[in-house]
Design a protein around this motif. Sequence first.
Motif, mmCIF file in Angstrom:
data_model
loop_
_atom_site.group_PDB
_atom_site.id
_atom_site.type_symbol
_atom_site.label_atom_id
_atom_site.label_comp_id
_atom_site.label_asym_id
_atom_site.label_seq_id
_atom_site.Cartn_x
_atom_site.Cartn_y
_atom_site.Cartn_z
ATOM 1 N N MET A 97 0.836 -1.205 0.000
ATOM 2 C CA MET A 97 0.000 0.000 0.000
ATOM 3 C C MET A 97 0.871 1.256 0.000
ATOM 4 S SD MET A 97 -3.426 -0.419 2.208
ATOM 5 C CE MET A 97 -4.452 -1.874 2.208
ATOM 6 N N PRO A 98 0.354 2.392 -0.536
ATOM 7 C CA PRO A 98 1.133 3.638 -0.557
ATOM 8 C C PRO A 98 1.416 4.150 0.850
ATOM 9 C CG PRO A 98 -1.127 4.013 -1.295
ATOM 10 C CD PRO A 98 -0.956 2.549 -1.172
ATOM 11 N N SER A 99 2.262 5.205 0.942
ATOM 12 C CA SER A 99 2.749 5.604 2.258
ATOM 13 C C SER A 99 1.651 6.075 3.221
ATOM 14 C CB SER A 99 3.816 6.679 2.098
ATOM 15 O OG SER A 99 3.259 7.758 1.395
ATOM 16 N N LYS A 100 0.660 6.842 2.729
ATOM 17 C CA LYS A 100 -0.393 7.284 3.667
ATOM 18 C C LYS A 100 -1.735 6.701 3.252
ATOM 19 C CE LYS A 100 0.207 11.235 6.554
ATOM 20 N NZ LYS A 100 -0.393 12.489 6.986
ATOM 21 N N VAL A 101 -2.182 5.720 4.028
ATOM 22 C CA VAL A 101 -3.456 5.071 3.702
ATOM 23 C C VAL A 101 -4.462 5.412 4.789
ATOM 24 C CG1 VAL A 101 -4.591 2.828 3.427
ATOM 25 C CG2 VAL A 101 -2.297 3.190 2.511
ATOM 26 N N SER A 102 -5.585 5.999 4.385
ATOM 27 C CA SER A 102 -6.603 6.345 5.375
ATOM 28 C C SER A 102 -7.429 5.103 5.700
ATOM 29 C CB SER A 102 -7.521 7.436 4.821
ATOM 30 O OG SER A 102 -8.235 6.915 3.721
ATOM 31 N N LEU A 103 -8.155 5.173 6.818
ATOM 32 C CA LEU A 103 -9.052 4.071 7.189
ATOM 33 C C LEU A 103 -10.054 3.836 6.062
ATOM 34 C CD1 LEU A 103 -10.255 2.090 9.339
ATOM 35 C CD2 LEU A 103 -11.656 3.991 10.120
ATOM 36 N N THR A 104 -10.571 4.933 5.486
ATOM 37 C CA THR A 104 -11.543 4.814 4.395
ATOM 38 C C THR A 104 -10.968 3.991 3.253
ATOM 39 O OG1 THR A 104 -12.457 6.943 5.010
ATOM 40 C CG2 THR A 104 -12.957 6.168 2.780
ATOM 41 N N ARG A 105 -9.748 4.327 2.853
ATOM 42 C CA ARG A 105 -9.123 3.614 1.744
ATOM 43 C C ARG A 105 -8.856 2.148 2.099
ATOM 44 N NH1 ARG A 105 -4.176 5.229 -2.188
ATOM 45 N NH2 ARG A 105 -4.115 3.199 -3.201
ATOM 46 N N TYR A 106 -8.387 1.934 3.326
ATOM 47 C CA TYR A 106 -8.130 0.566 3.782
ATOM 48 C C TYR A 106 -9.407 -0.272 3.675
ATOM 49 C CZ TYR A 106 -7.108 -3.275 7.018
ATOM 50 O OH TYR A 106 -6.947 -4.519 7.591
ATOM 51 N N LEU A 107 -10.531 0.310 4.147
ATOM 52 C CA LEU A 107 -11.793 -0.433 4.146
ATOM 53 C C LEU A 107 -12.304 -0.671 2.727
ATOM 54 C CD1 LEU A 107 -13.601 1.228 7.200
ATOM 55 C CD2 LEU A 107 -12.622 -1.067 7.098
ATOM 56 N N VAL A 108 -12.142 0.340 1.867
ATOM 57 C CA VAL A 108 -12.567 0.173 0.467
ATOM 58 C C VAL A 108 -11.762 -0.966 -0.162
ATOM 59 C CG1 VAL A 108 -12.529 1.243 -1.822
ATOM 60 C CG2 VAL A 108 -13.425 2.523 0.119
ATOM 61 N N GLU A 109 -10.473 -1.021 0.140
ATOM 62 C CA GLU A 109 -9.633 -2.083 -0.431
ATOM 63 C C GLU A 109 -9.993 -3.458 0.140
ATOM 64 O OE1 GLU A 109 -5.621 -0.541 -0.389
ATOM 65 O OE2 GLU A 109 -6.147 0.859 -1.974
ATOM 66 N N GLN A 110 -10.356 -3.479 1.434
ATOM 67 C CA GLN A 110 -10.824 -4.737 2.034
ATOM 68 C C GLN A 110 -12.076 -5.215 1.318
ATOM 69 O OE1 GLN A 110 -9.997 -6.833 4.730
ATOM 70 N NE2 GLN A 110 -8.024 -5.829 4.892
ATOM 71 N N GLN A 111 -12.928 -4.254 0.948
ATOM 72 C CA GLN A 111 -14.182 -4.594 0.286
ATOM 73 C C GLN A 111 -13.944 -4.988 -1.169
ATOM 74 O OE1 GLN A 111 -17.031 -1.376 0.106
ATOM 75 N NE2 GLN A 111 -18.162 -2.437 -1.506
ATOM 76 N N ARG A 112 -13.208 -4.134 -1.891
ATOM 77 C CA ARG A 112 -13.101 -4.269 -3.337
ATOM 78 C C ARG A 112 -12.081 -5.324 -3.757
ATOM 79 N NH1 ARG A 112 -11.320 1.044 -5.631
ATOM 80 N NH2 ARG A 112 -9.320 0.140 -5.130
ATOM 81 N N ILE A 113 -10.893 -5.185 -3.226
ATOM 82 C CA ILE A 113 -9.824 -6.065 -3.686
ATOM 83 C C ILE A 113 -9.901 -7.425 -3.000
ATOM 84 C CG2 ILE A 113 -7.325 -6.357 -3.912
ATOM 85 C CD1 ILE A 113 -7.204 -3.237 -3.801
ATOM 86 N N ASP A 114 -10.052 -7.391 -1.698
ATOM 87 C CA ASP A 114 -9.962 -8.652 -0.976
ATOM 88 C C ASP A 114 -11.327 -9.319 -0.758
ATOM 89 O OD1 ASP A 114 -7.321 -8.025 -0.901
ATOM 90 O OD2 ASP A 114 -7.387 -7.135 1.090
ATOM 91 N N GLY A 115 -12.405 -8.557 -0.979
ATOM 92 C CA GLY A 115 -13.755 -9.129 -0.816
ATOM 93 C C GLY A 115 -14.049 -9.580 0.602
ATOM 94 N N HIS A 116 -13.365 -8.970 1.576
ATOM 95 C CA HIS A 116 -13.557 -9.408 2.954
ATOM 96 C C HIS A 116 -14.809 -8.856 3.602
ATOM 97 C CE1 HIS A 116 -9.201 -10.605 3.213
ATOM 98 N NE2 HIS A 116 -9.893 -11.656 3.540
ATOM 99 N N ILE A 117 -15.210 -7.643 3.170
ATOM 100 C CA ILE A 117 -16.355 -7.038 3.854
ATOM 101 C C ILE A 117 -17.368 -6.482 2.860
ATOM 102 C CG2 ILE A 117 -15.245 -6.499 6.062
ATOM 103 C CD1 ILE A 117 -14.773 -3.660 5.013
#
Length: 335
Positions: free
Chosen positions: A1-21
């Motif tokens: 992940m890039p140097s500054k990742v917000s919680l929002t971005r982390y959660l979007v990636e959990q949803q979109r890329i990893d399909g976890h949520i």
Amino acid sequence: MPSKVSLTRYLVEQQRIDGHIPSQLRLLLEVVARACKSISQAVNKGALGSVMGSAESENVQGEIQKKLDIIANEVLIEANEWGGHLAGMASEEMEGIYVVPNRYPQGEYLLLFDPLDGSSNIDINVSIGTIFSVLKMPEGDRGVDESDFLQAGRQQVAAGYCIYGPQTTLVLTVGDGVAMFTLDREQGSFVLIEENVQIPEDTKEFAINMSNMRHWDEPVKRYVDELLAGKDGPRGKDFNMRWVAAMVADVHRILCRGGIFMYPWDKREPEKAGKLRLMYEANPMSWLIEQAGGAATNGKQRILDIQPGKLHERVSVILGSKNEVERVTGYHLGA
Ligand code: F6P
Ligand code: MN
């Protein structure tokens, strides 16, 4: 992940890329984080915000003061009730469950929380926190009632806490490891500081309220006696002790550098399984600890496997570095 990742971005990636949520859960976690941000602000103001002391007391201006734990409870309810993600909430501060009023859309999740953990630290400017746990409504269930909340901790779909200390840090799991986010006050957002948090399996640090020693059960006494014996005892090494008296802070230290935390059953009130609450404290913390490679038991059983019988159920808690937790549990099981 890039140097500054917000919680929002982390959660979007959990949803979109990893399909976890699913997206509803992502939005729910965003709302919880926003509520924690408001609580953090109130905590920061302290006496300047008329939030200290007990409810019903008056400050120097003759205004009614509100206890911070009541404020925190209200903030979490108000932030979450209208979002459409929840069917209901349960809190350590409320006797019964809070059903989302039918003027708002109903969601499929249940939110449980300890709005302000470590209350005895509030008035002395020492770390406190908010602990939360998310469950899903049972399939096919229409209309929420208390029995819907009575699910074992292993059923959680998200869990975490926000610690209000020198920094405000939100720690979260959605079942894919543990991530930590520190509040950047200038930006107003939580920024990822660590992913895949791992607790060392061994430790030289323990946390327990030693003043209760004379009330402990034999296995706990034996374990702590062996730690106190240090280098010359059966463990062959010296141990250090820490006790912040806020579970959130003691668990945070363990996630950062290992250790073992215990609030065991004791003889003061033998009919109570322990001091801490299963649904608001032990379950979310145990899942975080397990997700970071640690272990959590009540001395005899994995905490996440306990089937709760009631909402405010208490439990004996032993959690942290795996090898130490297994040792104390072994002493209880007579191994
Ligand atoms: O929520 C209960 C709690 O405040 C925990 O946060 C903490 O670990 C414990 O109680 C402290 O208990 P004691 O007052 O016995 O040290
Ligand atoms: Mn608490």
